[in-house]
Write a protein that holds these residues in place. Structure first.
Motif, PDB file in Angstrom:
ATOM      1  N   HIS A   1     -18.116  -9.534  20.587  1.00 29.60           N
ATOM      2  CA  HIS A   1     -17.945  -8.218  21.200  1.00 29.60           C
ATOM      3  C   HIS A   1     -16.948  -8.308  22.348  1.00 29.60           C
ATOM      4  N   GLN A   2     -16.084  -7.279  22.452  1.00 29.42           N
ATOM      5  CA  GLN A   2     -15.098  -7.217  23.526  1.00 29.42           C
ATOM      6  C   GLN A   2     -15.272  -5.915  24.291  1.00 29.42           C
ATOM      7  N   THR A   3     -15.231  -5.986  25.621  1.00 25.73           N
ATOM      8  CA  THR A   3     -15.470  -4.813  26.445  1.00 25.73           C
ATOM      9  C   THR A   3     -14.769  -4.973  27.785  1.00 25.73           C
ATOM     10  N   ILE A   4     -14.517  -3.843  28.457  1.00 24.05           N
ATOM     11  CA  ILE A   4     -13.993  -3.899  29.830  1.00 24.05           C
ATOM     12  C   ILE A   4     -15.123  -3.700  30.834  1.00 24.05           C
ATOM     13  N   ALA A   5     -16.344  -3.476  30.354  1.00 21.80           N
ATOM     14  CA  ALA A   5     -17.484  -3.205  31.228  1.00 21.80           C
ATOM     15  C   ALA A   5     -17.884  -4.450  32.016  1.00 21.80           C
ATOM     16  N   ARG A   6     -18.536  -4.208  33.141  1.00 17.07           N
ATOM     17  CA  ARG A   6     -18.980  -5.316  33.996  1.00 17.07           C
ATOM     18  C   ARG A   6     -20.331  -5.874  33.566  1.00 17.07           C
ATOM     19  N   LYS A   7     -20.982  -5.186  32.617  1.00 22.87           N
ATOM     20  CA  LYS A   7     -22.248  -5.680  32.102  1.00 22.87           C
ATOM     21  C   LYS A   7     -22.421  -5.190  30.677  1.00 22.87           C
ATOM     22  N   VAL A   8     -23.394  -5.750  29.975  1.00 17.99           N
ATOM     23  CA  VAL A   8     -23.667  -5.357  28.604  1.00 17.99           C
ATOM     24  C   VAL A   8     -25.163  -5.456  28.365  1.00 17.99           C
ATOM     25  N   PHE A   9     -25.685  -4.586  27.474  1.00 18.19           N
ATOM     26  CA  PHE A   9     -27.109  -4.658  27.141  1.00 18.19           C
ATOM     27  C   PHE A   9     -27.279  -5.214  25.729  1.00 18.19           C
ATOM     28  N   PHE A  10     -28.460  -5.791  25.490  1.00 19.55           N
ATOM     29  CA  PHE A  10     -28.807  -6.363  24.195  1.00 19.55           C
ATOM     30  C   PHE A  10     -29.964  -5.571  23.610  1.00 19.55           C
ATOM     31  N   ILE A  11     -29.722  -4.914  22.488  1.00 20.55           N
ATOM     32  CA  ILE A  11     -30.759  -4.131  21.825  1.00 20.55           C
ATOM     33  C   ILE A  11     -31.283  -4.911  20.637  1.00 20.55           C
ATOM     34  N   GLY A  12     -32.615  -5.088  20.565  1.00 22.60           N
ATOM     35  CA  GLY A  12     -33.186  -5.816  19.447  1.00 22.60           C
ATOM     36  C   GLY A  12     -34.704  -5.776  19.462  1.00 22.60           C
ATOM     37  N   THR A  13     -35.287  -6.560  18.598  1.00 19.38           N
ATOM     38  CA  THR A  13     -36.745  -6.593  18.484  1.00 19.38           C
ATOM     39  C   THR A  13     -37.187  -7.943  17.937  1.00 19.38           C
ATOM     40  N   ALA A  14     -38.453  -8.229  18.145  1.00 18.01           N
ATOM     41  CA  ALA A  14     -39.109  -9.415  17.595  1.00 18.01           C
ATOM     42  C   ALA A  14     -40.604  -9.120  17.617  1.00 18.01           C
ATOM     43  N   PRO A  15     -41.413  -9.855  16.838  1.00 18.07           N
ATOM     44  CA  PRO A  15     -42.864  -9.634  16.891  1.00 18.07           C
ATOM     45  C   PRO A  15     -43.369  -9.679  18.330  1.00 18.07           C
ATOM     46  N   SER A  16     -44.358  -8.819  18.615  1.00 19.67           N
ATOM     47  CA  SER A  16     -44.797  -8.667  19.999  1.00 19.67           C
ATOM     48  C   SER A  16     -45.469  -9.920  20.555  1.00 19.67           C
TER      49      SER A  16
ATOM     50  N   PRO B   1     -12.699   5.927  36.250  1.00 18.62           N
ATOM     51  CA  PRO B   1     -13.438   5.438  35.090  1.00 18.62           C
ATOM     52  C   PRO B   1     -13.278   6.400  33.935  1.00 18.62           C
ATOM     53  N   PRO B   2     -13.655   6.014  32.723  1.00 14.31           N
ATOM     54  CA  PRO B   2     -13.589   6.946  31.589  1.00 14.31           C
ATOM     55  C   PRO B   2     -14.590   8.072  31.749  1.00 14.31           C
ATOM     56  N   ASN B   3     -14.406   9.132  30.971  1.00 15.84           N
ATOM     57  CA  ASN B   3     -15.333  10.264  31.016  1.00 15.84           C
ATOM     58  C   ASN B   3     -16.769   9.842  30.735  1.00 15.84           C
ATOM     59  N   SER B   4     -16.945   8.841  29.866  1.00 19.42           N
ATOM     60  CA  SER B   4     -18.292   8.407  29.497  1.00 19.42           C
ATOM     61  C   SER B   4     -19.066   7.861  30.683  1.00 19.42           C
ATOM     62  N   ALA B   5     -18.362   7.512  31.779  1.00 24.30           N
ATOM     63  CA  ALA B   5     -19.048   7.002  32.964  1.00 24.30           C
ATOM     64  C   ALA B   5     -19.954   8.053  33.586  1.00 24.30           C
ATOM     65  N   ALA B   6     -19.681   9.338  33.305  1.00 31.11           N
ATOM     66  CA  ALA B   6     -20.560  10.404  33.816  1.00 31.11           C
ATOM     67  C   ALA B   6     -21.958  10.291  33.210  1.00 31.11           C
ATOM     68  N   LEU B   7     -22.065   9.664  32.033  1.00 31.01           N
ATOM     69  CA  LEU B   7     -23.354   9.520  31.366  1.00 31.01           C
ATOM     70  C   LEU B   7     -24.190   8.399  31.972  1.00 31.01           C
ATOM     71  N   THR B   8     -23.560   7.543  32.753  1.00 32.38           N
ATOM     72  CA  THR B   8     -24.288   6.432  33.376  1.00 32.38           C
ATOM     73  C   THR B   8     -24.388   6.593  34.888  1.00 32.38           C
ATOM     74  N   GLY B   9     -23.822   7.694  35.423  1.00 34.25           N
ATOM     75  CA  GLY B   9     -23.878   7.915  36.859  1.00 34.25           C
ATOM     76  C   GLY B   9     -22.979   6.998  37.656  1.00 34.25           C
ATOM     77  N   GLN B  10     -21.958   6.440  37.000  1.00 34.05           N
ATOM     78  CA  GLN B  10     -21.062   5.496  37.671  1.00 34.05           C
ATOM     79  C   GLN B  10     -19.616   5.959  37.556  1.00 34.05           C
ATOM     80  N   ASN B  11     -19.394   7.243  37.829  1.00 33.33           N
ATOM     81  CA  ASN B  11     -18.071   7.813  37.610  1.00 33.33           C
ATOM     82  C   ASN B  11     -17.250   7.973  38.883  1.00 33.33           C
ATOM     83  N   GLN B  12     -17.470   7.097  39.852  1.00 32.08           N
ATOM     84  CA  GLN B  12     -16.687   7.133  41.083  1.00 32.08           C
ATOM     85  C   GLN B  12     -15.415   6.301  40.926  1.00 32.08           C
ATOM     86  N   PRO B  13     -14.305   6.765  41.524  1.00 34.92           N
ATOM     87  CA  PRO B  13     -13.070   5.971  41.449  1.00 34.92           C
ATOM     88  C   PRO B  13     -13.173   4.711  42.287  1.00 34.92           C
TER      89      PRO B  13
END
Length: 593
Positions: A36-51, A163-175
């Motif tokens: 995966h390639q990104t310009i973001a400063r962090k990334v999340f991991f979505i997944g599952t395993a038996p509880s 930041p991109p417009n999508s930053a408004a969805l994360t509350g991190q849209n400050q220059p």
């Protein structure tokens, strides 16, 4: 909501025990993909395993939902970041590369690749600013030769990065203000029309000099030999600037004529200030800059609509503004010779006023602005078209015969339900790999059944797992002219978001006529079901843009949130949600009575 998030099921799993077979693996990583390639400063991991048992990422245990789902975020360093996700004897390795959003600064006698601007052919009017920029070594001397001028390009020390417009969805849209070492810029003007050719960029460093031509040619347009275009698309997309990144303005009806006052690549600047892609136009050879007079305005009542008729000499650009109890239409390059306007008592319009506007561009005249004072705070949709040179504005009447006390209160009401995504467009993905397109369809069908029980006529944009283009979905709204249109989606986040903790119901609108519906439905669902609120957003989405009916998009929960995903996929909760949305639509109609 957005398939661009790249929510893909990873098939490659590193097995550290020979006993465990591939088909028996129980650790699943849905996002991010293995490389995966990104310009973001962090990334999340979505997944599952038996509880039972723990899941470790780089040796640290992570929090999970009762069902075993997870979505933790981790910071990223510039360059390659390796993550090892482990559950018992299973291990998945994912490499995430964070790339810099800043261009690489060259150190030698060279310009940075693709850094010379303008990068495309441009055309301006005499006296307009023409600006250039380049990226080179910090200690260089940079200039541009254009015709008989030499323009110095000076170092730009700091610049605010948005930041991109999508930053408004994360509350991190400050220059963020960043150092701009290596960027050089400067501007000039040219007073005489003509073809100036390619600018020649010159770079001097350590006593050595190179010259490199720009990739775009520069032309100064003649105001007396203006090019006139006609809109050939059914609805020409007008924008605030010369690319699809810029905001949309009122679409231009087919047949609209306008003078070209500037060019930027394949984009044309029109005389009233908007930009349009040249692919949606054709040149009218020999035409003069369009302008028109207008005398009386007519109207005609048709089934469910009032059509206002504006007789013009030529189809000019138009703009629309909506607000509470007001609908404002501006005809650009139009001069009033109006003495009389007939308008009887009307189901929609309380009063019509007009005013002449001053000249607003270098070519042509000002315009006439028509202000419709409406009888209700609610507007039910409108359409604009040209019939010959007459502009037709169709204002829809409010629905009639609604009685919330009846067993079927929505009798006579047509509602379009749009199950988001479908086919190859899978949308977001939950921790188990369950796709948004599937839950959208399930809940939309349940909603359809609930609305039909209440007497509504329901139109679906799809009833199975098929791909329906955004254009076809929008066309369905314009063709069917429903009383309201509701697009059903579930949400996810860009990399910078906090997938583990972000959840809730969101509502999205574009035209003011849909704002009240979006607010009401968001609040109703949140309050009746006790769901968290993600918020209400003005958003330039394809399914919120149709003007022919109040159109909203509902994001009913987050596929990416480990705990909310369990609610999203629970069949009983889905039925209760569909019933609540249907009840909310009934209550919204009732609130307007």
């Amino acid at each position: 909501m957005k398939s661009v998030l790249g929510l893909v099921i990873i098939s490659s799993i590193v097995i550290t025990s020979n006993i465990v077979l591939a088909q028996e693996q129980s650790l699943k990583i849905v996002y991010p993909p293995a490389q995966h390639q990104t310009i973001a400063r962090k990334v999340f991991f979505i997944g599952t395993a038996p509880s039972k048992g723990q899941v470790f990422i780089n040796g640290k245990p992570i929090a999970r939902s009762k069902a075993g789902h997870f979505a933790p975020s981790f910071p990223l360093e510039l360059g390659e970041n390796t993550f090892k996700i482990r559950y018992q004897e299973q291990e998945v390795q994912i490499k995430v590369t964070r790339v810099s959003s800043q261009p690489e600064i060259p150190q030698g006698l060279t310009f940075a690749k693709d850094s010379l601007t303008p990068a495309v052919d441009i055309a301006k009017l005499p006296g307009e600013l023409i600006c250039f920029s380049a990226i080179a070594a910090p200690s260089a001397s940079v200039s541009v030769k254009l015709g008989n001028q030499t323009i110095p390009l000076l170092p730009q020390q700091q610049v605010a990065q948005l930041p991109p417009n999508s930053a408004a969805l994360t509350g991190q849209n400050q220059p963020s203000v960043q150092g701009n070492t290596g960027k050089y810029a400067g501007c000039t003007t040219v007073a005489v029309a003509g073809d100036l050719g390619q600018p020649q960029f010159q770079l001097t460093l350590n006593g050595k000099t190179i010259t490199q031509p720009g990739s775009g040619k520069i032309t100064i347009l003649s105001p007396t030999q203006s090019e006139v275009i006609e809109v050939t698309a059914d609805s020409g997309v007008a924008r605030t600037g010369p690319s699809s990144d810029y905001s949309r303005l009122t679409p231009l009806p087919k047949g609209t004529q306008a003078t070209v006052t500037g060019k930027h690549g394949e984009w044309l600047r029109l005389d009233y200030g908007a930009w349009i892609n040249s692919k949606e136009t054709r040149v009218l050879a020999g035409a003069i800059p369009p302008s028109t007079i207008i005398r009386s305005v007519g109207y005609r009542k048709r089934s469910g609509v009032t059509e206002m008729v504006f007789p013009l000499q030529v189809p000019v650009p138009v703009s629309v503004q909506q607000s509470d109890r007001n609908f404002t239409l501006t005809l650009h390059h139009t001069t009033a010779q109006t003495d009389i306007i007939p308008l009887d008592d009307n189901p929609v319009i309380s009063r019509l006023d007009w005013q002449q506007l001053p000249t607003s561009s270098q070519i042509g005249q000002g315009g006439v602005q028509y202000s419709f004072r409406l009888k209700s705070d609610r507007q039910w949709g409108y359409k604009l078209r040209y019939e010959g040179t007459s502009l037709i504005l169709a204002l829809r009447h409010p629905p009639s015969g609604i009685d919330v006390k009846k067993q079927k209160p929505l009798t006579g009401i047509k509602i379009l339900v749009d199950p988001g995504h479908g086919g190859k467009e899978s949308g977001a993905s939950g921790p188990t790999g369950y796709l948004e397109k599937d839950v959208n369809l399930i809940v939309s069908k349940l909603l359809r059944d609930e609305l039909v029980k209440r007497g509504a006529t329901v139109v679906m944009t799809r009833e199975d797992d098929r791909e329906v283009s955004l254009a076809d979905r929008v066309a369905a709204i314009d063709k069917e002219e429903p009383t309201v249109a509701v697009s059903v989606h579930y949400n996810s986040l860009p990399d910078e978001g906090d997938a583990e903790n972000t959840k809730g119901v969101g509502a999205f609108w574009y035209h003011p006529q849909a704002h009240n519906l979006a607010i009401f439905m968001h609040n109703y669902i949140v309050n009746k079901l006790g769901r968290p609120s993600y918020g209400v957003f003005w958003d330039n989405l394809a399914l919120t843009r149709p003007a022919s009916a109040p159109s909203i998009l509902l994001e009913l929960g987050f596929m990416s949130n480990p705990n909310e995903f369990e609610w999203v996929t629970d069949s009983q909760s889905q039925k209760k949600l569909a019933k609540t949305v249907a009840d909310g639509i009934v209550e919204w109609f009732a609130a307007g009575e």
